[in-house]
Design a protein around this motif. Structure first.
Motif, PDB file in Angstrom:
ATOM      1  N   GLY A 189     -18.273  21.531  22.833  1.00  0.00           N
ATOM      2  CA  GLY A 189     -18.824  21.305  21.493  1.00  0.00           C
ATOM      3  C   GLY A 189     -17.802  21.519  20.391  1.00  0.00           C
ATOM      4  O   GLY A 189     -18.134  21.998  19.314  1.00  0.00           O
ATOM      5  N   VAL A 190     -16.556  21.147  20.661  1.00  0.00           N
ATOM      6  CA  VAL A 190     -15.464  21.364  19.714  1.00  0.00           C
ATOM      7  C   VAL A 190     -15.157  20.072  18.956  1.00  0.00           C
ATOM      8  O   VAL A 190     -15.047  19.004  19.562  1.00  0.00           O
ATOM      9  CB  VAL A 190     -14.193  21.831  20.468  1.00  0.00           C
ATOM     10  CG1 VAL A 190     -12.988  21.876  19.559  1.00  0.00           C
ATOM     11  CG2 VAL A 190     -14.435  23.187  21.091  1.00  0.00           C
ATOM     12  N   GLU A 191     -15.027  20.189  17.648  1.00  0.00           N
ATOM     13  CA  GLU A 191     -14.612  19.048  16.838  1.00  0.00           C
ATOM     14  C   GLU A 191     -13.085  19.094  16.711  1.00  0.00           C
ATOM     15  O   GLU A 191     -12.521  20.062  16.178  1.00  0.00           O
ATOM     16  CB  GLU A 191     -15.255  19.102  15.453  1.00  0.00           C
ATOM     17  CG  GLU A 191     -14.953  17.874  14.634  1.00  0.00           C
ATOM     18  CD  GLU A 191     -15.688  17.869  13.310  1.00  0.00           C
ATOM     19  OE1 GLU A 191     -15.173  17.212  12.376  1.00  0.00           O
ATOM     20  OE2 GLU A 191     -16.740  18.516  13.194  1.00  0.00           O
ATOM     21  N   LEU A 192     -12.444  18.062  17.194  1.00  0.00           N
ATOM     22  CA  LEU A 192     -10.981  18.013  17.180  1.00  0.00           C
ATOM     23  C   LEU A 192     -10.472  17.705  15.778  1.00  0.00           C
ATOM     24  O   LEU A 192     -11.075  16.908  15.057  1.00  0.00           O
ATOM     25  CB  LEU A 192     -10.485  16.949  18.162  1.00  0.00           C
ATOM     26  CG  LEU A 192     -10.849  17.166  19.626  1.00  0.00           C
ATOM     27  CD1 LEU A 192     -10.461  15.949  20.457  1.00  0.00           C
ATOM     28  CD2 LEU A 192     -10.173  18.417  20.159  1.00  0.00           C
ATOM     29  N   PRO A 193      -9.340  18.296  15.382  1.00  0.00           N
ATOM     30  CA  PRO A 193      -8.781  18.045  14.045  1.00  0.00           C
ATOM     31  C   PRO A 193      -8.097  16.679  13.944  1.00  0.00           C
ATOM     32  O   PRO A 193      -7.816  16.201  12.846  1.00  0.00           O
ATOM     33  CB  PRO A 193      -7.767  19.175  13.865  1.00  0.00           C
ATOM     34  CG  PRO A 193      -7.349  19.504  15.261  1.00  0.00           C
ATOM     35  CD  PRO A 193      -8.566  19.286  16.112  1.00  0.00           C
ATOM     36  N   LEU A 194      -7.798  16.079  15.069  1.00  0.00           N
ATOM     37  CA  LEU A 194      -7.183  14.751  15.164  1.00  0.00           C
ATOM     38  C   LEU A 194      -7.959  13.986  16.221  1.00  0.00           C
ATOM     39  O   LEU A 194      -8.671  14.587  17.024  1.00  0.00           O
ATOM     40  CB  LEU A 194      -5.719  14.860  15.614  1.00  0.00           C
ATOM     41  CG  LEU A 194      -4.759  15.708  14.790  1.00  0.00           C
ATOM     42  CD1 LEU A 194      -3.462  15.933  15.566  1.00  0.00           C
ATOM     43  CD2 LEU A 194      -4.465  15.016  13.479  1.00  0.00           C
ATOM     44  N   SER A 195      -7.762  12.678  16.278  1.00  0.00           N
ATOM     45  CA  SER A 195      -8.373  11.938  17.384  1.00  0.00           C
ATOM     46  C   SER A 195      -7.747  12.439  18.679  1.00  0.00           C
ATOM     47  O   SER A 195      -6.640  12.996  18.682  1.00  0.00           O
ATOM     48  CB  SER A 195      -8.129  10.437  17.219  1.00  0.00           C
ATOM     49  OG  SER A 195      -6.767  10.129  17.463  1.00  0.00           O
ATOM     50  N   ALA A 196      -8.436  12.231  19.778  1.00  0.00           N
ATOM     51  CA  ALA A 196      -7.899  12.660  21.076  1.00  0.00           C
ATOM     52  C   ALA A 196      -6.562  11.989  21.344  1.00  0.00           C
ATOM     53  O   ALA A 196      -5.647  12.603  21.903  1.00  0.00           O
ATOM     54  CB  ALA A 196      -8.895  12.356  22.180  1.00  0.00           C
ATOM     55  N   GLU A 197      -6.427  10.726  20.940  1.00  0.00           N
ATOM     56  CA  GLU A 197      -5.173   9.993  21.141  1.00  0.00           C
ATOM     57  C   GLU A 197      -4.042  10.610  20.311  1.00  0.00           C
ATOM     58  O   GLU A 197      -2.929  10.800  20.809  1.00  0.00           O
ATOM     59  CB  GLU A 197      -5.354   8.517  20.781  1.00  0.00           C
ATOM     60  CG  GLU A 197      -6.278   7.763  21.717  1.00  0.00           C
ATOM     61  CD  GLU A 197      -7.779   8.039  21.480  1.00  0.00           C
ATOM     62  OE1 GLU A 197      -8.150   8.589  20.412  1.00  0.00           O
ATOM     63  OE2 GLU A 197      -8.572   7.722  22.381  1.00  0.00           O
ATOM     64  N   GLU A 198      -4.339  10.926  19.051  1.00  0.00           N
ATOM     65  CA  GLU A 198      -3.315  11.547  18.199  1.00  0.00           C
ATOM     66  C   GLU A 198      -2.961  12.941  18.688  1.00  0.00           C
ATOM     67  O   GLU A 198      -1.795  13.338  18.666  1.00  0.00           O
ATOM     68  CB  GLU A 198      -3.800  11.617  16.744  1.00  0.00           C
ATOM     69  CG  GLU A 198      -3.926  10.273  16.073  1.00  0.00           C
ATOM     70  CD  GLU A 198      -4.625  10.347  14.732  1.00  0.00           C
ATOM     71  OE1 GLU A 198      -4.281   9.542  13.858  1.00  0.00           O
ATOM     72  OE2 GLU A 198      -5.524  11.213  14.564  1.00  0.00           O
ATOM     73  N   LEU A 199      -3.957  13.673  19.133  1.00  0.00           N
ATOM     74  CA  LEU A 199      -3.697  15.018  19.654  1.00  0.00           C
ATOM     75  C   LEU A 199      -2.839  14.936  20.912  1.00  0.00           C
ATOM     76  O   LEU A 199      -1.921  15.739  21.105  1.00  0.00           O
ATOM     77  CB  LEU A 199      -5.014  15.742  19.930  1.00  0.00           C
ATOM     78  CG  LEU A 199      -4.916  17.218  20.299  1.00  0.00           C
ATOM     79  CD1 LEU A 199      -4.146  18.015  19.250  1.00  0.00           C
ATOM     80  CD2 LEU A 199      -6.313  17.801  20.484  1.00  0.00           C
ATOM     81  N   THR A 200      -3.088  13.941  21.737  1.00  0.00           N
ATOM     82  CA  THR A 200      -2.278  13.746  22.933  1.00  0.00           C
ATOM     83  C   THR A 200      -0.823  13.486  22.584  1.00  0.00           C
ATOM     84  O   THR A 200       0.083  14.100  23.155  1.00  0.00           O
ATOM     85  CB  THR A 200      -2.837  12.577  23.777  1.00  0.00           C
ATOM     86  OG1 THR A 200      -4.160  12.914  24.205  1.00  0.00           O
ATOM     87  CG2 THR A 200      -1.965  12.293  24.982  1.00  0.00           C
TER      88      THR A 200
END
Length: 186
Positions: A134-145
């Protein structure tokens, strides 16, 4: 065969290694190597894919074993930096291959394709893990990757030059800065 190739590439570098060297190290014929891999480049890329898959599996395992998100991020960070310190061979091969590929359009295109596939696999796992917690990422998953890979590769480069420059907890601290709000909400 992959183990023999990794050993040859580690000892001689990619540019100085041949399929003959790999076949000899694996106690196979050159034809046996070519029956599994179309080229030396394909063999190198297979090694890279194997390494990415293993590191991703290790990170997921570390993350899923710890219920507290802050501790899980630290566990992943420690796991990654430990892998960097334990065996720089794979990073050296990646850096060498990137240098070679920058000057060869065909190599660069294939490397880019595989890196896209690897990033997509990592992004899918990040999305899955974020949704499960249930975590909201600060970036898209692609950007975080891309961010995670850029930081880890940069730390590996610096650690390969001067191991003491990369403290064991540095990656985890950087991830905590990036994921700050998500970690605080936990």
């Amino acid at each position: 065969m992959l183990d023999a190739a990794a050993a040859v590439f580690a000892a001689k570098g990619i540019a100085s290694s041949s399929v003959t060297d790999i076949a000899e190290a694996a106690q196979l014929t050159k034809g046996a190597v070519y029956s599994n891999f179309a080229s030396k480049d394909e063999l190198i890329l297979a090694l890279m894919d194997e390494q990415v898959s293993q590191r991703l599996a290790d990170a997921i395992k570390a993350f899923e074993m710890v219920p507290d998100l802050n501790v899980a991020v630290q566990a992943i960070g420690h796991s990654l930096v430990a892998a960097i310190h334990a065996d720089g061979t794979w990073q050296n091969l990646l850096f060498e291959y990137i240098g070679l590929a920058r000057r060869d359009a065909e190599m660069r295109e294939e490397l880019a394709r595989r890196r896209r596939e690897n990033r997509a696999a990592v992004a899918r796992q990040i999305t899955r893990l974020a949704e499960a917690r249930g975590v909201e990422l600060p970036l898209s998953a692609e950007e975080l990757t891309v961010t995670i890979l850029a930081i880890s590769n940069g730390l590996a480069m610096e650690g390969g030059i001067e191991p003491a420059a990369v403290p064991d907890d540095l990656f985890a601290r950087l991830m905590a800065l990036i994921l700050g709000p998500a970690l605080e909400a936990e």
